[in-house]
Design an enzyme around this catalytic site. Structure first.
Site, short mmCIF file in Angstrom:
data_model
loop_
_atom_site.label_atom_id
_atom_site.label_comp_id
_atom_site.label_asym_id
_atom_site.label_seq_id
_atom_site.Cartn_x
_atom_site.Cartn_y
_atom_site.Cartn_z
N CYS A 1 8.80 1.05 5.47
CA CYS A 1 9.90 1.22 6.42
C CYS A 1 10.22 -0.13 7.04
O CYS A 1 9.34 -0.96 7.26
CB CYS A 1 9.62 2.20 7.55
SG CYS A 1 9.19 3.85 7.01
N ARG B 1 11.47 -2.78 1.98
CA ARG B 1 10.34 -2.08 2.60
C ARG B 1 10.45 -0.56 2.47
O ARG B 1 9.53 0.17 2.83
CB ARG B 1 10.26 -2.43 4.08
CG ARG B 1 10.15 -3.90 4.36
CD ARG B 1 10.05 -4.17 5.83
NE ARG B 1 8.89 -3.54 6.40
CZ ARG B 1 7.69 -4.06 6.41
NH1 ARG B 1 7.48 -5.23 5.87
NH2 ARG B 1 6.68 -3.41 6.94
N TRP C 1 10.72 4.56 4.14
CA TRP C 1 9.92 4.93 2.96
C TRP C 1 9.13 6.15 3.41
O TRP C 1 8.27 6.05 4.30
CB TRP C 1 9.01 3.80 2.55
CG TRP C 1 8.26 4.07 1.28
CD1 TRP C 1 8.72 3.90 0.01
CD2 TRP C 1 6.92 4.57 1.15
NE1 TRP C 1 7.76 4.26 -0.89
CE2 TRP C 1 6.64 4.68 -0.22
CE3 TRP C 1 5.94 4.95 2.07
CZ2 TRP C 1 5.44 5.15 -0.70
CZ3 TRP C 1 4.73 5.41 1.59
CH2 TRP C 1 4.48 5.50 0.20
N ASN D 1 7.67 2.53 12.05
CA ASN D 1 7.11 2.17 10.74
C ASN D 1 5.60 2.36 10.86
O ASN D 1 4.97 1.69 11.67
CB ASN D 1 7.47 0.71 10.44
CG ASN D 1 6.66 0.09 9.32
OD1 ASN D 1 6.47 -1.11 9.28
ND2 ASN D 1 6.19 0.89 8.39
N GLY D 2 5.04 3.27 10.07
CA GLY D 2 3.59 3.50 10.13
C GLY D 2 3.28 4.98 10.04
O GLY D 2 4.13 5.78 9.63
N GLU E 1 -0.84 -6.44 -16.18
CA GLU E 1 0.31 -6.79 -15.35
C GLU E 1 1.63 -6.51 -16.08
O GLU E 1 2.58 -6.00 -15.49
CB GLU E 1 0.20 -8.27 -14.94
CG GLU E 1 1.38 -8.86 -14.20
CD GLU E 1 1.69 -8.20 -12.85
OE1 GLU E 1 0.92 -7.35 -12.39
OE2 GLU E 1 2.76 -8.52 -12.29
N LYS F 1 4.51 -3.95 -14.73
CA LYS F 1 5.91 -4.35 -14.53
C LYS F 1 6.85 -3.37 -15.21
O LYS F 1 7.85 -2.96 -14.64
CB LYS F 1 6.20 -5.76 -15.11
CG LYS F 1 5.65 -6.95 -14.38
CD LYS F 1 6.31 -7.27 -13.06
CE LYS F 1 5.70 -6.50 -11.93
NZ LYS F 1 4.54 -7.02 -11.27
N GLU G 1 6.87 0.15 -13.40
CA GLU G 1 7.44 0.30 -12.07
C GLU G 1 8.95 0.15 -12.02
O GLU G 1 9.59 0.75 -11.17
CB GLU G 1 6.75 -0.59 -11.04
CG GLU G 1 6.94 -2.06 -11.18
CD GLU G 1 6.19 -2.85 -10.10
OE1 GLU G 1 6.00 -2.35 -8.99
OE2 GLU G 1 5.80 -3.99 -10.40
N HIS H 1 -11.37 1.99 -29.39
CA HIS H 1 -12.19 3.00 -28.71
C HIS H 1 -11.33 4.12 -28.12
O HIS H 1 -11.79 4.83 -27.24
CB HIS H 1 -13.04 2.34 -27.62
CG HIS H 1 -13.98 1.31 -28.17
ND1 HIS H 1 -15.14 1.65 -28.81
CD2 HIS H 1 -13.89 -0.04 -28.22
CE1 HIS H 1 -15.76 0.55 -29.22
NE2 HIS H 1 -15.01 -0.49 -28.88
N LYS I 1 8.13 -2.56 -1.03
CA LYS I 1 7.56 -3.88 -1.28
C LYS I 1 6.19 -4.05 -0.62
O LYS I 1 5.27 -4.54 -1.24
CB LYS I 1 8.53 -4.95 -0.78
CG LYS I 1 8.10 -6.37 -1.05
CD LYS I 1 8.20 -6.71 -2.51
CE LYS I 1 7.72 -8.11 -2.81
NZ LYS I 1 7.41 -8.26 -4.24
O1 M6R Z 1 1.78 -7.56 -0.82
P1 M6R Z 1 0.60 -7.31 -1.75
O2 M6R Z 1 0.41 -8.38 -2.73
O3 M6R Z 1 -0.65 -6.98 -1.00
O4 M6R Z 1 1.04 -6.01 -2.54
C1 M6R Z 1 0.16 -5.39 -3.45
C2 M6R Z 1 0.89 -4.40 -4.31
O5 M6R Z 1 1.47 -3.39 -3.53
C3 M6R Z 1 1.98 -5.06 -5.14
O6 M6R Z 1 1.48 -6.10 -5.91
C4 M6R Z 1 2.64 -4.02 -6.07
O7 M6R Z 1 1.72 -3.58 -7.02
C5 M6R Z 1 3.89 -4.59 -6.73
N1 M6R Z 1 4.98 -3.67 -6.64
C6 M6R Z 1 3.72 -4.88 -8.18
O8 M6R Z 1 4.85 -5.43 -8.73
#
Ligand code: M6R
Length: 615
Positions: free
Chosen positions: A2, A27, A75, A101-102, A488, A492, A495, A511, A610
């Site tokens: 948020c 956010r 969010w 926010n929280g 990674e 990507k 997501e 395996h 984010k």
């Molecule tokens: O701000 P942070 O690096 O702590 O965030 C960690 C994850 O939430 C963040 O890397 C998330 O996995 C990304 N959306 C990946 O692209």
């Protein structure tokens, strides 16, 4: 998660808040809302959807005037995304409005008490409970808004960054923080509040970052007051001069922030190196390390805690630290570490990696590590963030603002910084010869120009994306330093395109995952020159004989994988430990182009935010 924005001053609050909310949409973007005081009453408008939807909704409203207001982009945590659960929320008397926010963890018990006292609730949110608790406190002792907020917050468990308006005292915004970030922008006769500084950066570069359990009473034409929520102490906060500039948070001609951030990586890494990588002097110099060198050298082990992409950077760092500096490293999901009663003592160093510096699980892991006596070193991008303040020492990646939800330049700058740390420790421990050390410094220095070359594959990657955009599954394989890159790459793709993808160490394929391979399965194989190349070539052959579609990420001049694969993307040659910085580039581009071709919202993928400031 948020985003919250508030304004009190002499300008049009509505336009400042709407623009600010758009910058904070990274956010959360399930719903958006605004509350404005126009001199007569408080006008509230909110809607499920994006800030653009809110903007459209209020475009023809006549009562959006005024120079005081608050706004929210959500969010969803408690309650589905809909108009009613959107913020701001009114109290029962409709005298108070709040944005939050929280998460208020004990909201159910408080709600029941309030219901017993005759309060009614319209939404499913914890936030509506909080605003009614504040109202209840106000009524019980005729308290002013600031005092009532303080008393109420002392009764809640959880995390919050809030802003509250009171129709009875409309020239004031009360803001408070615990666990969720909150900055106050200090202008000339005007004040801003926001989850980060981006909503107010073009108006002022003076910012106050509230610490946990601090509140601010921001008043029109008066100096704000700052107070500790628990102890009631008034205090004078530190006003920080921001270096952020407006250009950094705009797209500058790119279609998406993600693409801009992918292409910014050469410069971002140079910024990470600045003043630290001193090739001509044969040195790596990082004050956070120099000041605490003994702690690192005497460490029994290093534990890295992080989430998501930052956790993948931690995995790469594990390989680098162990290979170069011969220090044992464990990498833990912060969310697991914090709850599994880990063995961590005052002989340990814990490195917390986080782009945002606000990830709730990483923050909690740091607190646990500190309670157990460990020395905590933060690797963050956002300057002044909660994690950077909570750690004993640390180093910023200086990647600049990363706005696309899919992390790209944060990943490569984290690895660059951790590689410098490993080299510094290797030098101190004598685990690398002088010539290898110097060679490694030069290799690091040339990474930005090699990424420029890797980025030239963009057109080719786009063509490959056309071929595979309709696949429903992907496998990503890598070994050694490039195993985390496979994870990674898969993350990507998942997501931003919502295609199912898995990353595996290449040798693990037989395996289990090999059962998935048929002529419809695209498999991205990282097969660079160094690092078990011959073994990976065998894996590629195994895939080929099961008719899988192979996309090879290879070193320039490769012939063997080229002969077997359906497509190859070349990257320049570099030292094995730095190869993740190059192999990840085509994987970022592949996920980006597939998502664009599928017409997905690249910068704001569904269900994500984010910074994950809730558990
Ligand atoms: O701000 P942070 O690096 O702590 O965030 C960690 C994850 O939430 C963040 O890397 C998330 O996995 C990304 N959306 C990946 O692209």
């Amino acid at each position: 998660m948020c985003g919250i924005v508030g304004y009190i001053g002499h300008r049009d609050a509505c336009s400042i808040i709407i623009k600010g909310l758009k910058r904070l949409e990274y956010r959360g973007y399930d719903s958006a809302g605004i509350a404005l005081y126009d001199g007569k009453g408080i006008y509230v408008s909110k809607i499920k959807g994006k800030v653009n939807d809110l903007e459209e909704k209020i475009a023809s409203d006549k009562n959006t005037n005024g120079s005081i207001g608050i706004g929210h982009t959500r969010w969803a945590t408690h309650g589905v995304p809909n108009d009613i659960n959107s913020h701001p929320h009114y109290s029962n008397s409709r005298n108070l409005v709040i944005i939050h926010n929280g998460i208020i963890e004990n909201y159910a018990a408080i709600k029941q008490e309030l219901i017993n006292r005759g309060y009614t609730f319209h939404s499913d949110t914890d936030t509506e409970v909080l605003v009614n608790l504040i109202e209840d406190v106000q009524k019980s002792g005729s308290y002013m808004l600031g005092k009532a907020v303080q008393i109420a917050l002392n009764q809640v468990v959880g995390a919050y960054a809030i802003a509250v308006l009171d129709i009875k005292k409309p020239n004031e915004i009360v803001a408070a923080r615990l666990g969720s970030p909150l900055a106050v922008g200090v202008g000339k006769d005007e004040f801003f509040i926001a989850s980060d500084a981006s909503p107010f950066i073009e108006y002022t570069s003076n910012a106050i970052y509230l610490e946990d359990e601090e509140m601010a009473i921001i008043r029109q034409h008066k100096e704000p007051r700052f107070r500790k929520i628990k102890t009631d102490l008034l205090f004078t906060p530190y006003v920080q001069k921001l270096k952020l500039n407006i250009e950094e948070i705009e797209k500058r001609g790119y279609e998406h922030f993600m693409l801009k951030e992918i292409f910014e990586q050469p410069q971002a890494i140079k910024d990470t190196y600045r003043g630290r990588l001193l090739v001509h002097n044969g040195l790596v110099k990082m004050s956070g390390i120099e000041d605490n060198l003994e702690k690192f050298l005497n460490a029994q082990k290093i534990t890295i805690v992080a989430c998501g992409t930052s956790w993948h950077a931690g995995l790469v760092a594990e390989y680098i630290f162990e290979n170069l500096a011969r220090i044992p490293v464990e990498v833990e999901y912060a969310s697991e570490f914090r709850y599994r009663n880990p063995i961590v003592t005052n002989k340990d160093v814990v490195i917390a990696i986080s782009q945002s510096g606000e990830t709730a699980d990483t923050l909690a892991a740091i607190k646990l590590a500190k309670e157990n006596g460990a020395f905590v070193f933060g690797v963050c991008n956002v300057v002044g963030s909660s994690i950077s303040r909570e750690a004993h020492a640390g180093a910023y990646t200086h990647a600049g603002p990363e706005i696309g939800v899919a992390s790209t330049k944060a990943f490569t700058t984290q690895i660059s910084l951790l590689a410098m740390m490993a080299l510094r420790l290797a030098k101190a421990k004598g685990t690398l010869s002088t010539s290898d050390f110097k060679r490694s410094l030069v290799a690091l220095e040339t990474i930005p120009s090699k990424i420029e070359i890797a980025l030239k594959s963009d057109g080719l990657v786009k063509e490959i994306a056309e071929n595979y955009k309709d696949a429903t599954n992907f496998l990503y394989l890598g070994r050694g330093f490039n195993f985390p890159v496979a994870l990674e790459g898969a993350l990507k793709l998942k997501e931003i395109s919502y295609i199912h993808a898995e990353g595996y160490p290449a040798a693990e394929m037989k395996h289990g995952p090999i059962a998935l391979i048929d002529e419809n399965m695209p498999i991205v194989v990282i097969a660079t020159k160094y690092g078990h190349y011959e073994k990976i070539v065998s894996n590629v052959q195994e895939i080929k004989s099961r008719k899988g579609k192979i996309i090879g990420i290879v070193t320039e001049g490769d012939t063997q994988v080229k002969a077997l694969a359906d497509h190859v993307i070349e990257i320049p040659e570099t030292s094995e430990f730095l190869s993740p910085l190059l192999t990840t580039i085509p994987l970022q581009l592949l996920s980006y182009h597939i998502a664009v071709l599928l017409e997905k919202n690249v910068d704001q993928p569904r269900n994500l935010a984010k910074s994950v400031t809730v558990e």
